[in-house]
Design a protein around this motif. Structure first.
Motif, mmCIF file in Angstrom:
data_model
loop_
_atom_site.group_PDB
_atom_site.id
_atom_site.type_symbol
_atom_site.label_atom_id
_atom_site.label_comp_id
_atom_site.label_asym_id
_atom_site.label_seq_id
_atom_site.Cartn_x
_atom_site.Cartn_y
_atom_site.Cartn_z
ATOM 1 N N ALA A 73 0.827 -1.221 0.000
ATOM 2 C CA ALA A 73 0.000 0.000 0.000
ATOM 3 C C ALA A 73 0.854 1.261 0.000
ATOM 4 C CB ALA A 73 -0.945 -0.016 1.198
ATOM 5 N N ASN A 74 2.015 1.225 0.663
ATOM 6 C CA ASN A 74 2.863 2.419 0.735
ATOM 7 C C ASN A 74 3.564 2.730 -0.572
ATOM 8 O OD1 ASN A 74 2.259 2.752 3.468
ATOM 9 N ND2 ASN A 74 3.909 1.384 4.094
ATOM 10 N N LEU A 75 3.550 1.784 -1.515
ATOM 11 C CA LEU A 75 4.243 1.982 -2.779
ATOM 12 C C LEU A 75 3.323 2.458 -3.893
ATOM 13 C CD1 LEU A 75 6.420 -1.283 -2.808
ATOM 14 C CD2 LEU A 75 7.082 0.993 -1.995
ATOM 15 N N LEU A 76 2.022 2.361 -3.690
ATOM 16 C CA LEU A 76 1.087 2.669 -4.764
ATOM 17 C C LEU A 76 0.926 4.176 -4.938
ATOM 18 C CD1 LEU A 76 -1.711 0.027 -4.093
ATOM 19 C CD2 LEU A 76 0.210 -0.110 -5.683
ATOM 20 N N ALA A 124 14.911 3.575 -0.684
ATOM 21 C CA ALA A 124 14.704 2.421 -1.563
ATOM 22 C C ALA A 124 13.226 2.258 -1.911
ATOM 23 C CB ALA A 124 15.231 1.155 -0.886
ATOM 24 N N GLU A 125 12.346 2.517 -0.948
ATOM 25 C CA GLU A 125 10.913 2.420 -1.229
ATOM 26 C C GLU A 125 10.459 3.535 -2.164
ATOM 27 O OE1 GLU A 125 8.354 2.058 2.091
ATOM 28 O OE2 GLU A 125 8.857 -0.062 2.392
ATOM 29 N N ARG A 126 11.031 4.716 -2.024
ATOM 30 C CA ARG A 126 10.667 5.811 -2.933
ATOM 31 C C ARG A 126 11.063 5.463 -4.358
ATOM 32 N NH1 ARG A 126 11.454 10.079 1.129
ATOM 33 N NH2 ARG A 126 13.704 9.910 0.825
ATOM 34 N N GLU A 127 12.229 4.885 -4.520
ATOM 35 C CA GLU A 127 12.667 4.496 -5.866
ATOM 36 C C GLU A 127 11.748 3.428 -6.452
ATOM 37 O OE1 GLU A 127 16.681 3.242 -5.484
ATOM 38 O OE2 GLU A 127 17.463 5.254 -5.020
ATOM 39 N N LEU A 128 11.325 2.490 -5.612
ATOM 40 C CA LEU A 128 10.426 1.439 -6.093
ATOM 41 C C LEU A 128 9.065 2.017 -6.475
ATOM 42 C CD1 LEU A 128 10.532 -1.590 -6.548
ATOM 43 C CD2 LEU A 128 9.650 -1.925 -4.241
ATOM 44 N N ALA A 129 8.553 2.953 -5.667
ATOM 45 C CA ALA A 129 7.274 3.592 -5.984
ATOM 46 C C ALA A 129 7.383 4.397 -7.277
ATOM 47 C CB ALA A 129 6.844 4.493 -4.828
ATOM 48 N N ALA A 130 8.510 5.069 -7.475
ATOM 49 C CA ALA A 130 8.698 5.828 -8.714
ATOM 50 C C ALA A 130 8.758 4.905 -9.924
ATOM 51 C CB ALA A 130 9.981 6.652 -8.618
ATOM 52 N N ARG A 131 9.337 3.725 -9.749
ATOM 53 C CA ARG A 131 9.398 2.774 -10.869
ATOM 54 C C ARG A 131 8.006 2.245 -11.212
ATOM 55 N NH1 ARG A 131 13.215 -2.697 -11.257
ATOM 56 N NH2 ARG A 131 12.596 -3.248 -13.404
#
Length: 706
Positions: A38-41, A221-228
């Motif tokens: 949920a935090n990545l969407l 790292a989570e911000r980069e994953l969410a941006a991807r």
């Protein structure tokens, strides 16, 4: 865990894939991974004041909160959890009783499906979800809308969500209809690598010691994953799916003999999402392979006894044989000799790769054989697992039966009369068949299922009861029956001084609760005779086939099953009561035979198991299925313990396994002592029963004509 992470990310990139079902052993962080998604969407833009989360750029024309205003705002994507014990009202929404009783206004209170619109609906232990909730989810997932027609309310609203479920297969399987609604499925198990396990513990301890610091450490790292994820979503619309690759997808789905067309659509959508995630503008065979590994395994299963997974060698062969025309593979030796090199597949893809050839295969994304995704999908383990070496789920069992047929032909009546060895090798079961339906008499109060009549939270209303009467299901309050409530209050309105056009004046003694009748699941306890008298291969194969058929019936009717076997001097609880009929089938396959017949020990063990289960769930009624020829050659006389079953009203069925021209009829005496029903192996088949009924009808008609 790589499989789990990738499947969740692909569903985030393309929500129309249909969600993810995560199967795995307990303690593998299935729920933790899903909740972390949920935090990545990306956030979603919603119309201000709309309780249903309408998109301001494409509002739902049938939204109950129409007309909408022009204001809108972003909000975080929601992950809504559906508890296993939720009620249908909580899922669908219901009448706002507060406004109805105070103001006389029929107002609708949205449920969890409305909250999950444009987000994720997460069901932990989805295999334990009640059938009436499963039916609601099926309708919403199929239509993308929710229709409510109840209690004088007629409402419809959009409900498009990503359905994510987690389950432990040991606790029972999922209904095939709901299983097919999940776009992807993934098997998760804990790593057996000590270094990996140590790192898991190390990070967990670090989080427990300093949660805020741990979150900050991984925030970037989570911000980069969410941006991807956001970038892949934007890129998804431009990914090209050529006709050649589309035909390859159709050929792969046909090769695995999946039902319907949903598999083709899911594989195509997943392949495009994987291409977008990998930064490619065109779907390749590599993307198709990854998509097929996620989308096809659960669609190949025909019944709960078919092992999950798929044959990766067959997948590679189907990809190679149906490679897109623009990248035809070079000719290879028909015998599969050394002329077939690592470039045999399209664009050097998975079609022609040798899992043992080339040290750099693990560096390629998407997972060619021997690569990272092959490890993720458990390639070697799946290929070597029993029942996974062929595309048809039934092939492994048929192959095992074919091996046993020569042995069966050698057995004769002399084998049955000869004293058996203390232990004989297990034999394979015959093919399962549709069996007669057995029910527990009376009206129960157990967990909703599909076998015996019971008072349930869903079903048809058979009566109404005043609030607090204690006569509803289990003594608990049921759903308010609004028409009966208003009818009870109607005669008192004048005396209570209700003004014309004013709200209805209600008191607590007016409220009526609906009493509903449906079906419950029972405890089906199999007690199987594995003694020497049952050891003849033909007889034991037939017995196992009958038990397998009864297990399949128990799965379809949502029962809990247990398995007791008795041989030699004692009885063994081979499987404690569980919802996982697959586990019972595995124990049955390995069941050895031989020795004396301790029938009384089997009955005593069954009595103890039933007693323990009553302490855990007093409302789940038992059904004892005793599979035996009725002989007892060890231990006490079973007459007294059988009479106790009859006295306590335990429903029992004795399946008589005695065969041959000379029969002693001991199973019939045992059934009479139990106060249960006697049925032979031959009469257990539903088609045999139908034939008997047709024969009786024909005889009646002939007598009438005469």
């Amino acid at each position: 865990m790589d499989d789990l992470v990738l499947s969740l990310l692909l569903s985030s990139v393309a929500p129309d894939i249909g969600g993810v079902l995560v199967r795995g052993e307990k303690g593998t962080a299935k729920s933790t991974a899903v909740r972390a998604l949920a935090n990545l969407l990306p956030s979603v833009d919603v119309i201000s004041g709309c309780r249903f989360g309408c998109d301001p750029h494409a509002p739902d024309p049938q939204c109950p909160d129409q007309p909408h205003g022009h204001e809108h705002h972003p909000r975080p994507a929601r992950l809504v959890e559906l508890p296993v014990g939720a009620t249908e009202d909580r899922l669908l929404g219901s009448l706002d009783l507060d406004r109805a009783l105070s103001s006389g206004v029929r107002a609708y209170e949205p449920g969890l499906l409305a909250a999950a619109h444009r987000g994720i609906l997460y069901v932990d232990e989805v295999n334990l979800l009640h059938d009436h909730l499963v039916d609601v989810l099926l309708d919403a997932a199929a239509m993308g809308r929710v229709h409510i027609e109840r209690e004088s309310i007629s409402i419809t609203h959009a409900a498009r969500f990503v359905l994510v479920g987690t389950m432990n297969p040991e606790e029972g399987e999922l209904r095939p209809q709901l299983l097919d609604r999940f776009g992807l499925t993934v098997e998760v198990r804990a790593s057996r690598d000590p270094d990996v396990r140590a790192e898991v513990v190390r990070r967990r301890l670090a989080f427990d010691a300093d949660p805020e610091g741990f979150v900050k450490e991984w925030q970037e790292a989570e911000r980069e994953l969410a941006a991807r994820i956001t970038s892949a979503r934007e890129h998804l619309g431009s990914v090209e799916l050529s006709d050649g690759v589309l035909r390859q997808i159709a050929a792969v789905c046909a090769a695995f003999d999946v039902d319907g067309m949903r598999a083709d659509l899911v594989v195509a959508r997943t392949a495009r999402a994987h291409a977008a995630w990998s930064g490619r503008g065109t779907v390749t065979s590599e993307d198709v392979r990854v998509a097929a590994m996620f989308a096809l395994p659960h669609r190949r299963r025909r019944d709960p006894f078919d092992a999950p997974g798929m044959d990766e060698n067959l997948l590679d062969e189907a990809l190679r044989d149906n490679a897109p025309d623009e990248t035809e593979p070079p000719e290879t030796d028909p015998d599969g000799g050394p002329d077939e090199g690592p470039e045999g597949g399209p664009e050097g893809g998975p079609g022609g790769q040798d899992p043992q050839n080339g040290p750099d295969q693990g560096d390629k994304p998407g997972g060619e054989p021997g690569g990272e995704a092959a490890d993720r999908s458990g390639g070697p383990d799946r290929a070597e697992a029993p029942g996974q070496a062929a595309p048809q789920p039934s092939v492994p069992r048929d192959a095992a039966q074919a091996k046993s047929r020569p042995q069966e032909q050698e057995s004769s009546r002399d084998d049955e009369l000869r004293a058996p060895a203390p232990t004989q090798d297990a034999v394979s079961a015959t093919n399962p068949f549709k069996v007669k339906s057995f029910k527990v008499p009376g009206l129960g109060k157990g967990t909703a299922g599909r076998r015996s009549r019971a008072l349930t939270e869903s079903g048809r209303t058979i009566a109404t009861m005043p609030l607090g009467s204690g006569q509803t299901r289990g003594g608990r309050s049921g759903r308010v029956h609004l028409p009966a409530t208003l009818t009870a209050a109607a005669a008192q309105q004048h005396a209570r001084g209700r003004e014309p056009g004013g709200p209805v004046l209600l008191r607590s003694d007016d409220i009526r609760l609906g009493v509903r009748e449906g079906r419950e699941g029972n405890l089906i306890l199999f007690c199987v005779d594995a003694s020497g008298s049952m050891a003849a291969k033909k007889r034991m194969a037939a017995v196992k086939g009958a038990v397998l058929s009864l297990l399949l019936d128990a799965y379809q009717r949502r029962d809990r099953v247990g398995l007791i076997t008795f041989r030699g001097q004692e009885a063994d609880l081979a499987l404690p009561p569980t919802g996982a009929v697959e586990a019972a089938r595995m124990r049955l396959d390995r069941l050895p035979t031989g020795g004396r017949t301790p029938l009384s020990a089997g009955l005593r063990r069954a009595w103890a198991v039933i007693g323990n289960e009553r302490l855990r769930d007093p409302h789940r009624r038992p059904l004892l299925v005793l599979v035996t020829d009725g002989r007892h050659t060890a231990g006490e006389d079973p007459t007294r313990i059988a009479a106790e079953f009859a006295r306590r009203g335990v429903r029992s069925v004795v399946v008589d396994c005695e065969r041959g021209p000379v029969r002693l009829g001991m199973a019939g005496k045992l059934a009479a002592g139990l106060g249960g029903e006697l049925i032979t192996l031959d009469d257990l088949r539903a088609e045999s029963l139908a034939g008997m009924v047709r024969g009786q009808v024909s005889q009646i008609s002939e007598r009438r004509v005469a």
